[in-house]
Scaffold this motif. Structure first.
Motif, short mmCIF file in Angstrom:
data_model
loop_
_atom_site.label_atom_id
_atom_site.label_comp_id
_atom_site.label_asym_id
_atom_site.label_seq_id
_atom_site.Cartn_x
_atom_site.Cartn_y
_atom_site.Cartn_z
N LEU A 72 0.67 1.68 -5.73
CA LEU A 72 -0.87 1.93 -5.12
C LEU A 72 -0.52 3.63 -4.81
O LEU A 72 -1.77 4.28 -5.03
CB LEU A 72 -1.31 1.19 -4.01
CG LEU A 72 -2.65 1.34 -3.57
CD1 LEU A 72 -3.70 0.97 -4.47
CD2 LEU A 72 -2.96 0.63 -2.37
N ASP A 73 0.48 3.86 -4.32
CA ASP A 73 0.65 5.31 -3.89
C ASP A 73 1.44 5.95 -4.51
O ASP A 73 1.87 7.29 -4.27
CB ASP A 73 0.95 5.24 -2.29
CG ASP A 73 2.32 4.76 -2.11
OD1 ASP A 73 2.76 4.09 -3.00
OD2 ASP A 73 3.11 5.29 -1.15
N ILE A 103 0.63 10.10 -5.62
CA ILE A 103 -0.51 10.87 -5.19
C ILE A 103 -0.13 11.28 -3.74
O ILE A 103 0.66 11.07 -3.10
CB ILE A 103 -1.48 9.88 -4.93
CG1 ILE A 103 -1.19 8.65 -3.80
CG2 ILE A 103 -2.06 9.29 -6.24
CD1 ILE A 103 -2.31 7.86 -3.29
N SER A 118 0.89 -1.39 -0.08
CA SER A 118 0.15 -0.08 -0.04
C SER A 118 0.97 1.32 -0.10
O SER A 118 0.38 2.33 -0.17
CB SER A 118 -0.93 0.01 1.32
OG SER A 118 -0.11 0.07 2.30
N THR A 119 2.04 1.08 0.42
CA THR A 119 3.03 2.17 0.28
C THR A 119 4.21 2.07 -0.48
O THR A 119 4.80 0.74 -0.30
CB THR A 119 3.33 2.68 1.62
OG1 THR A 119 4.16 1.49 2.47
CG2 THR A 119 2.37 3.10 2.41
N ASP A 147 -8.77 0.65 -0.11
CA ASP A 147 -7.76 0.06 -0.94
C ASP A 147 -6.60 -0.46 -0.40
O ASP A 147 -5.98 -1.72 -0.86
CB ASP A 147 -7.16 1.14 -1.81
CG ASP A 147 -8.32 1.89 -2.88
OD1 ASP A 147 -9.11 1.09 -3.09
OD2 ASP A 147 -8.04 3.05 -3.33
N ARG A 148 -6.05 -0.10 0.82
CA ARG A 148 -5.21 -0.77 1.67
C ARG A 148 -5.41 -2.22 2.00
O ARG A 148 -4.58 -3.24 1.98
CB ARG A 148 -4.68 0.08 2.83
CG ARG A 148 -4.19 1.24 2.46
CD ARG A 148 -3.35 2.23 3.72
NE ARG A 148 -4.29 2.02 4.94
CZ ARG A 148 -5.00 3.28 5.16
NH1 ARG A 148 -4.82 4.20 4.49
NH2 ARG A 148 -5.65 3.19 6.15
N GLU A 177 -2.27 12.54 -1.50
CA GLU A 177 -3.27 12.17 -0.34
C GLU A 177 -3.03 10.65 0.04
O GLU A 177 -2.57 9.92 -0.41
CB GLU A 177 -4.74 12.37 -0.74
CG GLU A 177 -5.05 11.44 -1.71
CD GLU A 177 -5.09 11.89 -3.21
OE1 GLU A 177 -5.55 11.41 -4.23
OE2 GLU A 177 -4.14 12.93 -3.24
N PRO A 178 -3.44 10.32 1.40
CA PRO A 178 -3.24 9.00 1.96
C PRO A 178 -3.89 8.12 0.92
O PRO A 178 -5.09 8.29 0.67
CB PRO A 178 -3.77 9.16 3.39
CG PRO A 178 -3.71 10.57 3.68
CD PRO A 178 -3.76 11.22 2.51
N VAL A 179 -3.65 6.64 0.94
CA VAL A 179 -4.40 5.81 0.13
C VAL A 179 -5.62 5.45 1.12
O VAL A 179 -5.45 5.39 2.50
CB VAL A 179 -3.55 4.44 -0.04
CG1 VAL A 179 -4.43 3.45 -0.75
CG2 VAL A 179 -2.35 4.75 -0.76
#
Length: 381
Positions: free
Chosen positions: A108-109, A112, A103-104, A120-121, A114-116
């Motif tokens: 996925l991130d 971007i 997720s990081t 989605d995480r 903003e936080p995922v």
């Protein structure tokens, strides 16, 4: 690998959801998966992997009763290896580790601010469930690149070797006499300012919007440059556009390149190689994700590659040594790097040679196959 094993006298059984073309010495067992949907969105992939594992295990159990295999080699990310240890307790299991979702610090991130979102995480964490369960049962494992290996948890990473599937450098080679015929009959040759871009589907994961914006900038500066794009209109690795249009339709409307760009949905492999052979500059972009074979095939053909300055690409391309790198999200910078390559063909020749040498040294098919078949023989003897 299958052809190499058969040539060595190994009895090969292919368990597959989609039957392949019949090949001498290869038995195929076909399974189907009940695609009944789960009620929880985070479990969609996990449930599909579970059902795949069940279907494959039934065939493995049948094999275990009649003709038990010595070695099983399979992709661990799609569920097929999930119950292999239970179905074939005496077989050696070798896992192909293509991609571990995070997720990081990954796709996925990427890019971007903003936080995922939590949903989605949770979805990508659950997507790894089948892989983690399979990893715990393997006798050996390998990933195609160092970066893809590093995505796996540290507890398993030491047990994962690195070996690419390999590139046929005899087929993928430079050819100064090559020509490529466009769908409209125009003939392209290596002497022409042809800029190429190739992806399975034209989507943001492979930087198609950035390429199109760079092409529009470059088209105004280089009236003779022609852009040739190969790729389908599927959603690829990302999500479909909310307006229902394909990325090709959207970007053609935005850039208004008209007949300066040619889109080809799909090419036979031999034609794709000819396109690489006539390319003046090949653009390869990707978010931090699985590295495409097409990059290495293009390099083996001696392409001058302008690639995205992202981790999977940096593993292969060193800026100014065997190619050029450009920030993924900066279309203006990308246009400038393509222009640099088009404007200085003589200066780019050493980079082209170095690109091919890179593939021969680290990704040549016969050496990769020798390592892979060596593991099979090691556990099968």
């Amino acid at each position: 690998m299958i052809g190499s094993l058969v040539a060595e006298g190994v009895e090969v059984t292919l368990i597959t959801e989609r039957p392949a073309q019949e090949a001498p010495g290869v038995r195929q067992l076909v399974y189907s998966v009940d695609e009944t949907a789960t009620q929880h969105p985070a479990l969609a992939a996990t449930e599909y992997h579970l059902r795949t594992g069940e279907a494959v295990a039934r065939l493995m159990e049948r094999l275990n009763r009649s003709d038990p295999p010595d070695v099983v080699l399979g992709h661990i990310g799609w569920g097929g290896m999930l119950f292999a240890r239970d179905a074939l307790p005496d077989a050696a299991l070798i896992g192909y580790c293509e991609y571990y979702y995070r997720s990081t610090g990954s796709d996925l991130d990427f890019g971007i601010d903003e936080p995922v979102p939590a949903a989605d995480r949770q979805r990508v964490r659950m997507r790894n469930a089948a892989q983690l369960l399979a990893l715990d049962t393997l006798d050996a494992a390998y990933a195609p690149t160092q970066w893809q290996r590093r995505q796996y948890p540290a507890a398993y990473r030491q047990g994962i070797a690195v070996c690419h599937d390999g590139i046929d450098t005899q087929t993928c080679r430079p050819d100064s006499e090559a020509s490529f015929v466009l769908p409209d009959g125009r003939v392209l040759t290596p002497a022409m300012p042809v800029v190429t871009f190739v992806a399975r589907d034209l989507d943001p994961y492979r930087g198609y919007p950035e390429f199109m914006r760079a092409a529009a900038t470059l088209a105004a500066r280089h009236p003779d440059a022609l852009f040739v794009v190969v790729g389908g209109d599927g959603s690829g690795y990302g999500r479909p556009r909310s307006d229902g249009n394909s990325w090709r339709e959207a970007m053609c409307a935005e850039t208004e390149l008209g007949d300066r760009i040619v889109h080809i949905p799909w090419l036979p492999y031999e034609n794709l190689i000819r396109l690489f052979q006539v390319s003046a500059v090949h653009v390869y972009l990707t978010v931090p994700f699985v590295l495409s074979w097409s990059l290495l095939e293009a390099m083996a053909c001696g392409c001058l590659v302008v690639g995205s300055d992202t981790e999977p690409v940096r593993e292969v391309i060193r800026d100014g040594v065997n190619g050029l790198l450009s920030p993924f999200h900066d279309a203006q910078a990308l246009a400038e790097r393509i222009e640099e390559a088009l404007s200085s063909p003589a200066l780019m020749r050493p980079l082209r040679r170095a690109a091919r040498e890179t593939v021969i040294a680290a990704y040549e098919r016969e050496r990769c196959l020798a390592r892979q078949t060596g593991w099979v023989h090691q556990f099968g003897d």
